[in-house]
Write a protein that holds these residues in place. Structure first.
Motif, short mmCIF file in Angstrom:
data_model
loop_
_atom_site.label_atom_id
_atom_site.label_comp_id
_atom_site.label_asym_id
_atom_site.label_seq_id
_atom_site.Cartn_x
_atom_site.Cartn_y
_atom_site.Cartn_z
N VAL A 222 0.84 -1.20 0.00
CA VAL A 222 0.00 0.00 0.00
C VAL A 222 0.87 1.25 0.00
O VAL A 222 0.60 2.21 -0.74
N ALA A 223 1.93 1.23 0.82
CA ALA A 223 2.84 2.38 0.85
C ALA A 223 3.51 2.59 -0.50
O ALA A 223 3.64 3.72 -0.98
N GLN A 224 3.95 1.48 -1.11
CA GLN A 224 4.58 1.60 -2.42
C GLN A 224 3.60 2.11 -3.46
O GLN A 224 3.96 2.90 -4.33
N GLN A 225 2.35 1.66 -3.35
CA GLN A 225 1.34 2.10 -4.30
C GLN A 225 1.05 3.58 -4.13
O GLN A 225 0.91 4.33 -5.12
N ASN A 226 0.97 4.03 -2.87
CA ASN A 226 0.76 5.46 -2.62
C ASN A 226 1.93 6.28 -3.14
O ASN A 226 1.75 7.35 -3.73
N LYS A 227 3.14 5.77 -2.92
CA LYS A 227 4.32 6.46 -3.42
C LYS A 227 4.31 6.53 -4.93
O LYS A 227 4.62 7.57 -5.52
N THR A 229 1.69 6.41 -6.82
CA THR A 229 0.63 7.35 -7.24
C THR A 229 1.12 8.79 -7.14
O THR A 229 0.89 9.60 -8.05
N THR A 230 1.81 9.10 -6.03
CA THR A 230 2.34 10.46 -5.85
C THR A 230 3.36 10.79 -6.92
O THR A 230 3.34 11.88 -7.52
N GLU A 231 4.25 9.84 -7.18
CA GLU A 231 5.26 10.07 -8.22
C GLU A 231 4.61 10.23 -9.59
O GLU A 231 5.05 11.06 -10.39
N THR A 232 3.58 9.46 -9.82
CA THR A 232 2.88 9.56 -11.11
C THR A 232 2.22 10.93 -11.26
O THR A 232 2.28 11.55 -12.33
N GLN A 233 1.59 11.39 -10.17
CA GLN A 233 0.97 12.72 -10.21
C GLN A 233 2.02 13.81 -10.42
O GLN A 233 1.81 14.74 -11.21
N GLN A 234 3.15 13.66 -9.71
CA GLN A 234 4.21 14.65 -9.88
C GLN A 234 4.76 14.63 -11.30
O GLN A 234 5.01 15.68 -11.90
N GLU A 235 4.94 13.44 -11.82
CA GLU A 235 5.43 13.35 -13.20
C GLU A 235 4.42 13.95 -14.18
O GLU A 235 4.81 14.61 -15.15
N ALA A 236 3.13 13.73 -13.90
CA ALA A 236 2.11 14.31 -14.78
C ALA A 236 2.14 15.83 -14.71
O ALA A 236 2.03 16.52 -15.74
N GLU A 237 2.30 16.35 -13.49
CA GLU A 237 2.38 17.81 -13.35
C GLU A 237 3.62 18.36 -14.05
O GLU A 237 3.56 19.43 -14.68
#
Length: 332
Positions: A222-227, A229-237
């Motif tokens: 779950v922690a890896q998935q959240n990380k 997701t955050t990295e994916t959002q940051q990369e998208a931004e």
């Protein structure tokens, strides 16, 4: 051997039973009365030949049938013969025994406990597929017997699978069931080769960890998935920001290019205009003559004399301000 014993027992029983003969007669007792008598005696007679019939059962002991996918190991008074019987019907001696061996691919399921390299307990469920070499079935029977799975296969299976599992961490075991199966099969195959047992495959079907470890793995995932997701959002931004910056840069370059083109066009127009004016002036200068100048002065004079007179002749126009004798009007 069972058939022989049964045939002999039946033959003896029939021989004895058919030897008894019942004789009926009459006799007179002391009182003079006639009485009937029945005497049962044993003696050799024709019926005794029926005892031969059970002996034919021995013929059944001389014929054996081996089903498809099996071999027969011949045992003579406890001694294992070197040859084996293949599929079909075979003739053997009455006192010989045939032990069947299944040479088809056999499958056995197993459950065991194993530990990973980081001392995590696992419950392993799987299966093993193996075959018995036909030509060496008698060797397996002589060394191990018919209970070969419990005697040699399962103990080697436990040992080798535990050895393979001890090479990996608990997390490494999760996604490597295929690798674990292949390595376990290789070890078991080598260990059982001397027993005429060919291991076809070992399948690790399920690996069950303790609840504590499972919960820890789930929390980590779950922690890896959240990380992620955050990295994916940051990369998208970042991608969006880069796209906006690229868009602005392209627009700026376009404006700059447009301004440059406009400036070049304006400079070119000025250059062409200047060259045209210079050419016109050049041609105008070439066309100007003293007579043309005087003509223009005459055409543009308003008819008035200048109010200020200097020492110089203020009448540039030819003949104006002078009489025919060359004396100015002021001198007159």
């Amino acid at each position: 051997m069972t058939w022989i014993c049964l045939a002999i027992v039946l033959a003896v029983v029939v021989f004895i039973l058919t030897g008894f003969v019942i004789e009926k007669g009459e006799y007179r007792d002391l009182a003079g009365n006639i009485r009937k008598s029945v005497d049962k005696t044993w003696k050799i007679n024709k019926k005794m030949f029926l005892a031969i019939l059970p002996l034919f059962l021995i013929i059944g002991a001389c014929i054996t049938s081996i089903p498809a996918g099996h071999t027969g190991v011949i045992v003579t008074f406890g001694r294992v013969e070197d040859k084996v019987l293949s599929e079909g019907i075979h003739a053997i001696l009455p006192y010989q025994e045939v032990v069947l061996f299944d040479n088809r691919v056999q499958k056995y399921s197993f459950q065991l406990e194993a530990f990973s390299s980081d001392i995590q307990q696992t419950d392993v469920t799987g299966s093993v597929n193996f075959t018995i070499t036909q030509s060496e079935s008698q060797s397996l029977y002589q060394r191990v017997g018919v209970n070969y799975y419990d005697t040699v296969i399962y103990p080697r299976l436990l040992e080798d699978i535990k050895l393979v599992f001890s090479r990996y961490s608990a997390e490494g075991l999760i996604g490597n069931r295929t690798v674990l199966s292949e390595e376990s099969c290789k070890l078991i195959k080598e260990d059982l080769a001397s027993y005429a047992i060919d291991v076809v495959s070992v399948n690790i079907e399920n690996i069950d960890f303790t609840d504590t470890f499972t919960d820890a793995v789930e929390a980590k995932q779950v922690a890896q998935q959240n990380k992620l997701t955050t990295e994916t959002q940051q990369e998208a931004e970042i991608v969006i920001a880069n796209a906006e910056a690229e868009k602005k840069l392209i627009a700026a370059k376009a404006d700059s290019e447009k301004a440059k083109i406009a400036a070049d066009a304006e400079a070119y127009a000025l250059k062409v205009k200047a060259e045209a004016e210079a050419e016109a002036n050049r041609k105008l200068a070439e066309s100007i003559t003293p007579e043309l100048i005087q003509y223009q002065q005459i055409m543009n004079w308003n008819g008035k004399l200048p109010e200020v007179v200097g020492s110089e002749n203020i009448f540039p126009l030819y003949g104006i301000g002078q009489n025919r004798t060359g004396v100015t009007q002021s001198e007159e």
